[in-house]
Design an enzyme around this catalytic site. Structure first.
Site, mmCIF file in Angstrom:
data_model
loop_
_atom_site.group_PDB
_atom_site.id
_atom_site.type_symbol
_atom_site.label_atom_id
_atom_site.label_comp_id
_atom_site.label_asym_id
_atom_site.label_seq_id
_atom_site.Cartn_x
_atom_site.Cartn_y
_atom_site.Cartn_z
ATOM 1 N N ASP A 30 0.859 -1.187 0.000
ATOM 2 C CA ASP A 30 0.000 0.000 0.000
ATOM 3 C C ASP A 30 0.892 1.232 0.000
ATOM 4 O OD1 ASP A 30 -3.255 0.199 0.847
ATOM 5 O OD2 ASP A 30 -2.076 2.050 0.842
ATOM 6 N N LYS A 35 -0.805 3.338 7.087
ATOM 7 C CA LYS A 35 -1.619 2.117 7.030
ATOM 8 C C LYS A 35 -0.716 0.878 7.120
ATOM 9 C CE LYS A 35 -5.619 0.940 4.180
ATOM 10 N NZ LYS A 35 -6.172 1.084 2.840
ATOM 11 N N THR A 121 -12.848 -3.915 -9.038
ATOM 12 C CA THR A 121 -14.019 -3.922 -9.918
ATOM 13 C C THR A 121 -13.806 -2.887 -11.013
ATOM 14 O OG1 THR A 121 -15.402 -4.561 -8.087
ATOM 15 C CG2 THR A 121 -16.523 -3.622 -9.986
ATOM 16 N N LEU A 153 -16.948 -10.903 -2.738
ATOM 17 C CA LEU A 153 -17.195 -10.904 -1.289
ATOM 18 C C LEU A 153 -18.072 -9.730 -0.873
ATOM 19 C CD1 LEU A 153 -15.315 -8.510 0.128
ATOM 20 C CD2 LEU A 153 -13.515 -10.162 -0.313
ATOM 21 N N LEU A 250 -33.932 -9.886 -1.605
ATOM 22 C CA LEU A 250 -35.301 -9.419 -1.771
ATOM 23 C C LEU A 250 -35.765 -8.738 -0.487
ATOM 24 C CD1 LEU A 250 -37.053 -12.354 -3.713
ATOM 25 C CD2 LEU A 250 -36.453 -10.075 -4.571
ATOM 26 N N GLY A 253 -36.226 -1.968 1.693
ATOM 27 C CA GLY A 253 -35.634 -0.994 2.624
ATOM 28 C C GLY A 253 -35.504 0.355 1.952
ATOM 29 N N CYS A 260 -20.287 -0.501 -3.553
ATOM 30 C CA CYS A 260 -20.289 -1.199 -4.850
ATOM 31 C C CYS A 260 -21.517 -0.934 -5.723
ATOM 32 C CB CYS A 260 -20.160 -2.700 -4.622
ATOM 33 S SG CYS A 260 -18.566 -3.138 -3.937
ATOM 34 N N LYS A 263 -22.143 2.597 -7.394
ATOM 35 C CA LYS A 263 -21.194 2.992 -8.454
ATOM 36 C C LYS A 263 -21.180 1.992 -9.608
ATOM 37 C CE LYS A 263 -16.692 1.307 -6.782
ATOM 38 N NZ LYS A 263 -16.167 0.397 -7.778
ATOM 39 N N ARG A 327 -19.789 4.349 3.581
ATOM 40 C CA ARG A 327 -19.910 4.832 2.206
ATOM 41 C C ARG A 327 -21.322 4.593 1.670
ATOM 42 N NH1 ARG A 327 -14.760 2.054 -0.403
ATOM 43 N NH2 ARG A 327 -15.296 0.515 1.182
HETATM 44 C C1 UDX Z 1 -21.887 -6.140 -2.821
HETATM 45 C C2 UDX Z 1 -22.034 -7.505 -3.504
HETATM 46 O O1 UDX Z 1 -23.013 -8.276 -2.814
HETATM 47 C C3 UDX Z 1 -20.703 -8.236 -3.547
HETATM 48 O O2 UDX Z 1 -20.836 -9.445 -4.267
HETATM 49 C C4 UDX Z 1 -19.672 -7.342 -4.224
HETATM 50 O O3 UDX Z 1 -18.400 -7.972 -4.209
HETATM 51 C C5 UDX Z 1 -19.591 -5.995 -3.533
HETATM 52 O O4 UDX Z 1 -20.889 -5.387 -3.487
HETATM 53 P P1 UDX Z 1 -21.684 -5.234 -0.313
HETATM 54 O O5 UDX Z 1 -21.776 -3.876 -0.911
HETATM 55 O O6 UDX Z 1 -20.607 -5.527 0.682
HETATM 56 O O7 UDX Z 1 -21.521 -6.354 -1.463
HETATM 57 O O8 UDX Z 1 -23.064 -5.524 0.444
HETATM 58 P P2 UDX Z 1 -24.431 -6.269 0.107
HETATM 59 O O9 UDX Z 1 -24.705 -7.216 1.203
HETATM 60 O O10 UDX Z 1 -24.473 -6.798 -1.245
HETATM 61 O O11 UDX Z 1 -25.457 -5.071 0.248
HETATM 62 C C6 UDX Z 1 -25.450 -3.937 -0.625
HETATM 63 C C7 UDX Z 1 -26.574 -2.997 -0.286
HETATM 64 O O12 UDX Z 1 -27.828 -3.570 -0.637
HETATM 65 C C8 UDX Z 1 -26.701 -2.655 1.196
HETATM 66 O O13 UDX Z 1 -27.064 -1.312 1.305
HETATM 67 C C9 UDX Z 1 -27.814 -3.543 1.688
HETATM 68 O O14 UDX Z 1 -28.476 -3.042 2.815
HETATM 69 C C10 UDX Z 1 -28.720 -3.545 0.463
HETATM 70 N N1 UDX Z 1 -29.578 -4.721 0.380
HETATM 71 C C11 UDX Z 1 -29.045 -5.952 0.229
HETATM 72 C C12 UDX Z 1 -30.953 -4.546 0.440
HETATM 73 O O15 UDX Z 1 -31.467 -3.434 0.577
HETATM 74 N N2 UDX Z 1 -31.748 -5.646 0.319
HETATM 75 C C13 UDX Z 1 -31.241 -6.897 0.153
HETATM 76 O O16 UDX Z 1 -32.050 -7.837 0.053
HETATM 77 C C14 UDX Z 1 -29.846 -7.061 0.117
#
Ligand code: UDX
Length: 437
Positions: A30, A35, A121, A153, A250, A253, A260, A263, A327
């Site tokens: 890094d 860090k 990504t 992940l 599903l 909210g 992720c 963007k 974020r």
């Molecule tokens: C996501 C992807 O799942 C992962 O595969 C990728 O590598 C990175 O982006 P992450 O952002 O860590 O992972 O969280 P995730 O659990 O996917 O949730 C993303 C957002 O969707 C959160 O704000 C979560 O609250 C929301 N969400 C998720 C919902 O509102 N409803 C759901 O059913 C699932």
């Protein structure tokens, strides 16, 4: 295998830790010296369950090391993972400047054949871009290959996800080149899919965009449920029981947040346009997501009238449980919007309060627990579905509040229970329990 991972953010650090844990020699690089020094002392830059322990014991066993010296790490490694940030640019495209800078540095130090793996990504076509940057800037006449190995992940379950991936995608120019990564991942005994580079890059974007679509879809369903008195949780259960649809993602909210989905959806729209295609569906997915917070704010005002001078307790700030990542957290949108209109706040999150401080107004009060947040509150907003909020003593919470009103964007309680306890309760995609006075 000798591996180096450039970038110690979520993806880089977890990837490095897991490869070390699988018995490889891993150098994590890094350019942030502070860090690196902290990592050497076992201090993690992020909270992720199980990460600290994993890094610590692999560091003690000398399977993982940390450095700011990219050149040295490149020279010592056979496989080089690029896992630096790819933030959004103002026009929705992906800013590849960190990837480009790292590719140039790799080019300056590559001294024999290496495999360079894109784990960040990145939009389709980036493999080719990295290849060209290295080719143009390399100082020795050496061969190299660029492979795409997207990471799937999720924050909060990153270690578990890395050890039990649904699939490992390896996009390589040839089967032979892919074999080096197959060997690296073999101990996981996960299904592996070997593709060309562009397909692997597209798999990542299409997967995230599809999951975001599922979330916006259920949120649009939730809107109708609120009108017709249906329960979106039951609807999602009924839909998800169809194997073709699946139960995951599903949960209605305030829409998707985090680093992720927001963007990546915009980036895929941008990439489509760049290639002369319009990804119509994704425009609606993004729009539906953007409408979630304003809609919720309107529901709050319908329920309590003007928010000026009202005191809101907020439980949960992180964009999802088991992370301190703020974020694109919906809590920031909600708090800032209501604060503009004169609302006051007391908040509690088990681990993300420090990270939240620079993102929400200065006069927000930070509390030690949920009971303190509830004291004298006109309403309690549940923003993040942390497990500990499910087990709260709700009688005590109710007694502490000025008005027993819970606004729950994660539907963590049943309507029956809230009715029985005498709460007013506004959740997502379900009939509201509100006193008419
Ligand atoms: C996501 C992807 O799942 C992962 O595969 C990728 O590598 C990175 O982006 P992450 O952002 O860590 O992972 O969280 P995730 O659990 O996917 O949730 C993303 C957002 O969707 C959160 O704000 C979560 O609250 C929301 N969400 C998720 C919902 O509102 N409803 C759901 O059913 C699932």
């Amino acid at each position: 295998m000798k591996v180096c991972v450039i970038g110690t953010g979520y993806v880089g650090l977890v990837t490095g830790a897991v490869f070390a844990d699988l018995g490889n020699d891993v150098i994590c690089v890094d350019n942030n010296k502070e860090k690196v020094e902290k990592l050497k002392k076992g201090i993690m830059p992020i909270y992720e369950p199980g990460l600290e322990e994993m890094v610590r014991h692999n560091y003690e066993d000398k399977r993982i090391s940390f450095t700011g010296d990219l050149g040295d790490a490149v020279r010592k490694s056979d496989v080089i993972f690029i896992a630096v940030g790819t933030p959004p640019a103002a026009d929705g495209s992906t800013d590849l400047s960190f990837v480009e800078a790292v590719a140039k540095e790799i080019a300056a130090h590559i001294d024999k054949y290496k495999i360079i793996v894109n784990k960040s990504t990145v939009p389709p076509g980036t493999g080719e871009f990295v290849r060209n940057v290295i080719e143009k800037n390399k100082r020795h006449q050496v061969d190299f290959d660029v492979v795409s190995n997207p990471e799937f992940l999720k924050e909060g379950s990153a270690i578990r996800d890395s050890y039990n991936p649904d699939r490992v995608v390896i996009g390589a120019p040839s089967q032979n080149i892919a074999m080096a990564l197959v060997e690296l991942y073999a101990p996981l005994e996960a299904p592996m899919l070997i593709t060309d580079v562009a397909s692997a890059e597209m798999i990542k974007y299409a997967s995230n965009a599809f999951l975001a679509t599922k979330i916006s879809f259920i949120n649009a369903v939730a809107n109708i449920c609120e009108r017709i008195g249906a329960d979106v949780g039951l609807v999602a259960k009924g839909m998800g029981s169809d194997k073709r649809i699946g139960k995951e993602f599903l949960m209605a909210g305030l829409g998707y947040g985090g680093s992720c989905f927001p963007k990546d959806t915009l980036s895929l729209i941008h990439t489509s346009q760049k290639f002369g295609e319009d990804f119509h569906i994704l425009h609606s997915v993004v729009k539906t997501n953007e409408e979630r917070t304003p809609r919720f704010i309107s529901r709050i005002k319908e329920t309590i009238g003007s928010v000026k001078g009202k005191k809101f307790g907020v439980l949960g700030l992180a964009f999802k449980p088991d992370t301190d990542d703020m974020r694109d957290a919906k809590s920031v949108e909600v708090i800032n919007e209501l604060h503009k209109e004169g609302a006051k706040f007391a908040v509690y999150d088990p681990i993300s309060m420090d990270n939240a401080k620079s993102m929400i107004p200065k006069d927000v009060e930070y509390m030690e627990n949920a009971s303190e947040v509830a004291k004298g509150a006109d309403a309690l907003i549940i923003m993040t579905e942390w497990k500990e909020f499910q087990g709260l003593n709700l009688e005590e919470i109710k007694a502490a509040m000025k008005r027993p009103l819970i606004l729950d964007v994660r539907n963590i309680y049943t309507l029956d229970r809230m009715e029985r306890l005498g709460f007013e309760y506004v959740s997502i995609g379900r009939r509201p329990l509100v006193s008419k006075n």
